[in-house]
Design a protein around this motif. Structure first.
Motif, PDB file in Angstrom:
ATOM      1  N   TRP A 249       0.787  -1.310  -0.007  1.00  0.00           N
ATOM      2  CA  TRP A 249      -0.004  -0.072   0.248  1.00  0.00           C
ATOM      3  C   TRP A 249       0.634   1.237   0.101  1.00  0.00           C
ATOM      4  CZ3 TRP A 249      -4.092  -0.975   4.398  1.00  0.00           C
ATOM      5  CH2 TRP A 249      -4.829  -2.224   4.039  1.00  0.00           C
ATOM      6  N   VAL A 250       2.217   1.145   0.375  1.00  0.00           N
ATOM      7  CA  VAL A 250       2.974   2.399   0.542  1.00  0.00           C
ATOM      8  C   VAL A 250       3.283   2.813  -1.034  1.00  0.00           C
ATOM      9  CG1 VAL A 250       5.225   3.013   1.181  1.00  0.00           C
ATOM     10  CG2 VAL A 250       4.077   1.588   2.541  1.00  0.00           C
ATOM     11  N   VAL A 251       2.870   4.106  -1.136  1.00  0.00           N
ATOM     12  CA  VAL A 251       3.160   4.782  -2.412  1.00  0.00           C
ATOM     13  C   VAL A 251       4.420   5.463  -2.565  1.00  0.00           C
ATOM     14  CG1 VAL A 251       2.129   7.087  -2.003  1.00  0.00           C
ATOM     15  CG2 VAL A 251       1.808   6.193  -4.295  1.00  0.00           C
ATOM     16  N   ASN A 252       5.143   5.795  -1.604  1.00  0.00           N
ATOM     17  CA  ASN A 252       6.464   6.527  -1.568  1.00  0.00           C
ATOM     18  C   ASN A 252       7.223   6.017  -0.179  1.00  0.00           C
ATOM     19  OD1 ASN A 252       8.306   8.366  -0.676  1.00  0.00           O
ATOM     20  ND2 ASN A 252       7.366   9.963  -1.829  1.00  0.00           N
ATOM     21  N   PRO A 253       8.207   5.165  -0.750  1.00  0.00           N
ATOM     22  CA  PRO A 253       8.941   4.371   0.268  1.00  0.00           C
ATOM     23  C   PRO A 253       9.762   5.145   1.304  1.00  0.00           C
ATOM     24  CG  PRO A 253       9.656   3.808  -1.839  1.00  0.00           C
ATOM     25  CD  PRO A 253       8.476   4.700  -2.012  1.00  0.00           C
ATOM     26  N   VAL A 254      10.201   6.455   0.962  1.00  0.00           N
ATOM     27  CA  VAL A 254      10.712   7.615   1.731  1.00  0.00           C
ATOM     28  C   VAL A 254       9.868   8.366   2.699  1.00  0.00           C
ATOM     29  CG1 VAL A 254      12.038   9.729   1.792  1.00  0.00           C
ATOM     30  CG2 VAL A 254      12.475   8.090   0.022  1.00  0.00           C
ATOM     31  N   ARG A 255       8.576   8.570   2.362  1.00  0.00           N
ATOM     32  CA  ARG A 255       7.478   9.284   3.210  1.00  0.00           C
ATOM     33  C   ARG A 255       6.727   8.259   3.988  1.00  0.00           C
ATOM     34  NH1 ARG A 255       5.091  13.977   0.315  1.00  0.00           N
ATOM     35  NH2 ARG A 255       4.357  14.600   2.630  1.00  0.00           N
ATOM     36  N   ARG A 256       6.607   7.126   3.251  1.00  0.00           N
ATOM     37  CA  ARG A 256       5.734   5.957   3.959  1.00  0.00           C
ATOM     38  C   ARG A 256       4.149   6.484   4.230  1.00  0.00           C
ATOM     39  NH1 ARG A 256       7.348   1.508   3.842  1.00  0.00           N
ATOM     40  NH2 ARG A 256       6.349   0.908   5.867  1.00  0.00           N
ATOM     41  N   TYR A 257       3.688   6.821   3.146  1.00  0.00           N
ATOM     42  CA  TYR A 257       2.154   7.021   3.198  1.00  0.00           C
ATOM     43  C   TYR A 257       1.536   6.007   2.305  1.00  0.00           C
ATOM     44  CZ  TYR A 257       2.984  10.121  -0.600  1.00  0.00           C
ATOM     45  OH  TYR A 257       3.158  10.953  -2.090  1.00  0.00           O
ATOM     46  N   THR A 258       0.378   5.967   2.545  1.00  0.00           N
ATOM     47  CA  THR A 258      -0.658   4.894   2.199  1.00  0.00           C
ATOM     48  C   THR A 258      -1.396   5.470   0.725  1.00  0.00           C
ATOM     49  OG1 THR A 258      -0.999   3.859   3.969  1.00  0.00           O
ATOM     50  CG2 THR A 258      -2.682   3.440   2.302  1.00  0.00           C
ATOM     51  N   HIS A 259      -1.473   4.691  -0.300  1.00  0.00           N
ATOM     52  CA  HIS A 259      -1.893   5.227  -1.674  1.00  0.00           C
ATOM     53  C   HIS A 259      -3.357   5.703  -1.348  1.00  0.00           C
ATOM     54  CE1 HIS A 259      -3.523   5.210  -5.569  1.00  0.00           C
ATOM     55  NE2 HIS A 259      -2.350   5.272  -6.149  1.00  0.00           N
ATOM     56  N   GLY A 260      -3.958   6.822  -1.936  1.00  0.00           N
ATOM     57  CA  GLY A 260      -5.165   7.138  -1.670  1.00  0.00           C
ATOM     58  C   GLY A 260      -6.082   6.336  -2.120  1.00  0.00           C
ATOM     59  N   GLY A 261      -5.947   5.407  -3.290  1.00  0.00           N
ATOM     60  CA  GLY A 261      -6.888   4.521  -3.700  1.00  0.00           C
ATOM     61  C   GLY A 261      -7.072   3.532  -2.794  1.00  0.00           C
ATOM     62  N   ILE A 262      -6.344   3.197  -2.240  1.00  0.00           N
ATOM     63  CA  ILE A 262      -6.399   2.288  -0.904  1.00  0.00           C
ATOM     64  C   ILE A 262      -7.181   2.595  -0.016  1.00  0.00           C
ATOM     65  CG2 ILE A 262      -5.270   0.719   0.944  1.00  0.00           C
ATOM     66  CD1 ILE A 262      -5.025  -0.358  -1.971  1.00  0.00           C
ATOM     67  N   LEU A 263      -6.894   3.884   0.533  1.00  0.00           N
ATOM     68  CA  LEU A 263      -8.039   4.523   1.615  1.00  0.00           C
ATOM     69  C   LEU A 263      -9.280   4.868   1.264  1.00  0.00           C
ATOM     70  CD1 LEU A 263      -5.188   7.354   2.853  1.00  0.00           C
ATOM     71  CD2 LEU A 263      -5.762   5.102   3.793  1.00  0.00           C
ATOM     72  N   ALA A 264      -9.427   5.110  -0.195  1.00  0.00           N
ATOM     73  CA  ALA A 264     -10.901   5.281  -0.674  1.00  0.00           C
ATOM     74  C   ALA A 264     -11.501   4.026  -0.855  1.00  0.00           C
ATOM     75  CB  ALA A 264     -10.773   6.066  -2.267  1.00  0.00           C
TER      76      ALA A 264
END
Length: 91
Positions: free
Chosen positions: A46-61
């Motif tokens: 689910w990680v979209v950016n390995p440096v910033r470690r945030y979840t892809h918005g599509g997964i959250l939606a």
């Protein structure tokens, strides 16, 4: 007043019968008059950016969509298609 059509076990079966929902790893925690409580098992995919470690918005939606759909299913005893969904993301 409790107008649930189904219990946790039946809702768990409904929510995990599709491959995408299985992949999201949903577990139904609670059903009551206010709605349902579900959790999704964290996946490193689910990680979209390995440096910033945030979840892809599509997964959250998708999680929001599934939670809303199956809150209705808990009342009707069956799932329903989503007509409209909107998710606003804020930092």
């Amino acid at each position: 007043m409790n107008d649930q059509a189904i219990g946790i076990e039946k809702l768990q079966q409904l929510i995990t019968r599709g491959p995408f929902n299985k992949w999201l790893g949903f577990t139904v925690l609670k059903i009551d008059d206010a709605g349902i409580e579900i959790k999704a098992s964290w996946r490193e995919d689910w990680v979209v950016n390995p440096v910033r470690r945030y979840t892809h918005g599509g997964i959250l939606a998708a999680i929001v969509d599934v939670a809303a759909d199956y809150a209705i299913a808990a009342r009707l005893g069956r799932s329903v298609p989503t007509i409209d969904v909107r998710v606003d993301y804020h930092k």
